[in-house]
Design an enzyme around this catalytic site. Structure first.
Site, PDB file in Angstrom:
ATOM      1  N   TRP A 175     -44.762  -0.120  -9.221  1.00 31.44           N
ATOM      2  CA  TRP A 175     -45.750   0.551  -9.207  1.00 31.44           C
ATOM      3  C   TRP A 175     -46.467   0.596 -10.674  1.00 31.44           C
ATOM      4  O   TRP A 175     -47.554   0.397 -10.715  1.00 31.44           O
ATOM      5  CB  TRP A 175     -45.628   2.173  -8.796  1.00 31.44           C
ATOM      6  CG  TRP A 175     -45.828   2.173  -7.320  1.00 31.44           C
ATOM      7  CD1 TRP A 175     -44.566   2.407  -6.572  1.00 31.44           C
ATOM      8  CD2 TRP A 175     -46.729   1.908  -6.383  1.00 31.44           C
ATOM      9  NE1 TRP A 175     -45.004   2.282  -4.920  1.00 31.44           N
ATOM     10  CE2 TRP A 175     -46.194   2.147  -5.003  1.00 31.44           C
ATOM     11  CE3 TRP A 175     -48.077   1.483  -6.544  1.00 31.44           C
ATOM     12  CZ2 TRP A 175     -46.835   1.849  -3.955  1.00 31.44           C
ATOM     13  CZ3 TRP A 175     -49.041   1.507  -5.490  1.00 31.44           C
ATOM     14  CH2 TRP A 175     -48.260   1.687  -4.147  1.00 31.44           C
ATOM     15  N   LYS A 191     -47.321  12.846  -0.997  1.00 31.18           N
ATOM     16  CA  LYS A 191     -45.690  12.904  -0.875  1.00 31.18           C
ATOM     17  C   LYS A 191     -45.092  14.149  -1.390  1.00 31.18           C
ATOM     18  O   LYS A 191     -44.284  14.682  -0.636  1.00 31.18           O
ATOM     19  CB  LYS A 191     -45.098  12.004  -1.952  1.00 31.18           C
ATOM     20  CG  LYS A 191     -45.804  10.375  -1.683  1.00 31.18           C
ATOM     21  CD  LYS A 191     -45.254   9.492  -2.819  1.00 31.18           C
ATOM     22  CE  LYS A 191     -46.107   8.082  -2.795  1.00 31.18           C
ATOM     23  NZ  LYS A 191     -45.963   7.324  -1.766  1.00 31.18           N
ATOM     24  N   ASP A 198     -48.367   8.485 -14.303  1.00 30.29           N
ATOM     25  CA  ASP A 198     -48.595   8.519 -12.934  1.00 30.29           C
ATOM     26  C   ASP A 198     -47.345   9.329 -12.341  1.00 30.29           C
ATOM     27  O   ASP A 198     -46.214   8.698 -12.083  1.00 30.29           O
ATOM     28  CB  ASP A 198     -48.715   6.754 -12.433  1.00 30.29           C
ATOM     29  CG  ASP A 198     -48.678   6.766 -10.713  1.00 30.29           C
ATOM     30  OD1 ASP A 198     -48.672   7.931 -10.147  1.00 30.29           O
ATOM     31  OD2 ASP A 198     -48.534   5.834 -10.336  1.00 30.29           O
TER      32      ASP A 198
HETATM   33  C1  LIG Z   1     -45.717   5.928  -8.198  1.00 31.56           C
HETATM   34  C2  LIG Z   1     -46.896   5.425  -7.255  1.00 31.56           C
HETATM   35  N1  LIG Z   1     -48.169   5.372  -7.780  1.00 31.56           N
HETATM   36  C3  LIG Z   1     -49.255   5.035  -6.787  1.00 31.56           C
HETATM   37  C4  LIG Z   1     -49.111   4.963  -5.597  1.00 31.56           C
HETATM   38  C5  LIG Z   1     -50.421   4.594  -4.689  1.00 31.56           C
HETATM   39  O1  LIG Z   1     -50.628   5.599  -4.025  1.00 31.56           O
HETATM   40  P1  LIG Z   1     -51.917   5.686  -3.120  1.00 31.56           P
HETATM   41  O2  LIG Z   1     -51.598   4.908  -1.922  1.00 31.56           O
HETATM   42  O3  LIG Z   1     -52.461   6.944  -2.885  1.00 31.56           O
HETATM   43  O4  LIG Z   1     -53.055   4.809  -3.967  1.00 31.56           O
HETATM   44  C6  LIG Z   1     -47.966   5.076  -5.063  1.00 31.56           C
HETATM   45  C7  LIG Z   1     -47.719   4.987  -3.755  1.00 31.56           C
HETATM   46  O5  LIG Z   1     -46.630   4.880  -3.010  1.00 31.56           O
HETATM   47  C8  LIG Z   1     -46.592   5.395  -5.864  1.00 31.56           C
HETATM   48  O6  LIG Z   1     -45.520   5.608  -5.301  1.00 31.56           O
END
Ligand SMILES: Cc1ncc(COP(=O)(O)O)c(C=O)c1O
Length: 371
Positions: free
Chosen positions: A112, A201, A177
């Site tokens: 990520w 989540k 994040d």
């Molecule tokens: C740590 C992290 N950041 C960002 C995201 C992306 O999230 P979204 O699908 O809401 O854009 C995720 C999705 O699993 C994630 O686990």
């Protein structure tokens, strides 16, 4: 009726058993029941609550107040309720925070963070402050660019199973994040200048992204930033510059109240620790069957990830788990292996069943394993 069968068909393994999905956390039963009741047909349905109504304003105020109590958010931070998902923030961070600078530092810790880095590179000169792959280097070893507008970390690498236990004091604003671990532990806002998370989540359902931002960082958006994506403009309009995600805010409100009634974020942290310890202990007992690449000090309390020592047995493991009612354990497509997600709404009974299964599967060794 047609939509009911569609929903049931959409749930792999049917409605029975337990989901360990990384993509979305389950709602605790009482939260799900309250939300379902509020979706009743008629004028009072949450599904058609106008965002312009006093009732919605009250809901938003109470949601923010509860979030502030739970995380002890200082007054100087603003809470934004945005749409677009955490991935949208990958672009919005540089657009909003770079100001006249063009540089940003990122910690590369896995899947990520790399997506965040790739997106930021479209707008900024990105330097890598540290690489945290199987372990997170001590902050004294990080090379944060002192001219960077901010330094970004992914507090819990959902796909790789690596988690920052705490956050360092840095010479530039620290941005995290926290999509997969917001509200699973207390936070130190003396170290953090901006936290963002999609709520699907640990805080409810998809469609809402929370941005908790020090007001000193507002007002720096680049001129080309879409106005509805401008943190300062949204803060000035109490996140109602456009229609906010009303239903996910309602679900988050219920989930936040549930967290508060169950002991707050310290209790969530204790539960995450206890449950992940149980999973890691079962994996350690099954050494020879299971392998974990992340260093024990940095293993995620939320998303334990592992591989089958004999990777050819991964499909057998996943099929046997499904047959035992333990669903959605497949690792992230870019990473492979197996991933357990222990978000706030996962029931203890699910973790107990998983731990029993991990032990039983390891005991069967290399022999046939049907269940
Ligand atoms: C740590 C992290 N950041 C960002 C995201 C992306 O999230 P979204 O699908 O809401 O854009 C995720 C999705 O699993 C994630 O686990």
């Amino acid at each position: 009726m047609a939509s009911r069968s569609l929903a049931e068909a959409a749930v792999p393994g049917g409605a029975s058993g337990f989901s360990f999905s990384a993509a979305a956390g389950p709602l605790p039963d009482e939260v799900a029941a309250d939300v379902a009741a509020a979706c009743r047909p008629g004028r009072a349905s949450i599904l058609s609550l106008p965002f312009t109504s006093p009732a919605f304003r009250r809901l938003q105020e109470e949601t923010e107040a509860c979030l502030r109590r739970l995380l002890d958010i200082p007054d100087r931070f603003r809470v934004l309720f945005l749409a677009g998902g955490a991935s949208a923030q990958f672009a919005l961070l540089p657009l909003n925070l770079l100001g006249t600078a063009c540089r940003a530092s990122y910690v590369d810790s896995g899947c990520w963070s790399r997506r965040a880095i790739a997106e930021a590179r479209r707008y900024a000169e990105v330097s890598i402050a540290a690489r945290a792959l199987a372990a997170i280097p001590d902050a004294a070893e990080w090379q944060v660019d002192p001219g960077a507008a901010y330094c970004h970390v992914t507090s819990n690498e959902t796909a790789d199973g690596l988690q920052f236990r705490d956050f360092p004091a840095l010479p530039v604003p620290l941005v995290a994040d926290m999509t997969s671990d917001l509200l699973t532990r207390p936070l130190d806002f003396t170290r953090l200048s901006l936290v963002y998370a999609g709520t699907q989540k640990t805080v409810g359902t998809p469609g809402l992204t929370l941005v908790i931002v020090d007001e000193h960082l507002l007002g720096r958006a680049r001129p080309e930033t879409p106005r509805v994506m401008d943190y300062g403009a949204q803060a000035g309009a109490d996140s109602r510059l456009c229609t906010p995600p009303v239903f996910p805010i309602f679900v988050a409100h219920h989930m936040l109240q549930w967290i508060e009634a169950h002991g707050g974020v310290s209790a969530m942290a204790d539960a995450a620790r206890r449950r992940s310890d149980a999973a890691y202990a079962a994996l350690a007992e099954g050494e020879g069957t299971y392998a974990i690449s992340v260093d024990s000090a940095h293993r995620s309390h939320i998303n334990p990830c592992f591989r089958l020592a004999d990777e050819a047995r991964t499909a057998l493991f996943l099929n046997a788990a499904d047959a035992a009612g333990l669903h959605d354990l497949r690792g992230h497509p870019e990473v492979g292996g197996v991933r357990v997600s222990l978000y706030n709404g996962v029931a203890d009974a699910a973790v107990d069943a998983l731990v029993d299964f991990l032990r039983a599967f390891a005991r069967r060794g290399s022999g046939p394993c049907a269940a």
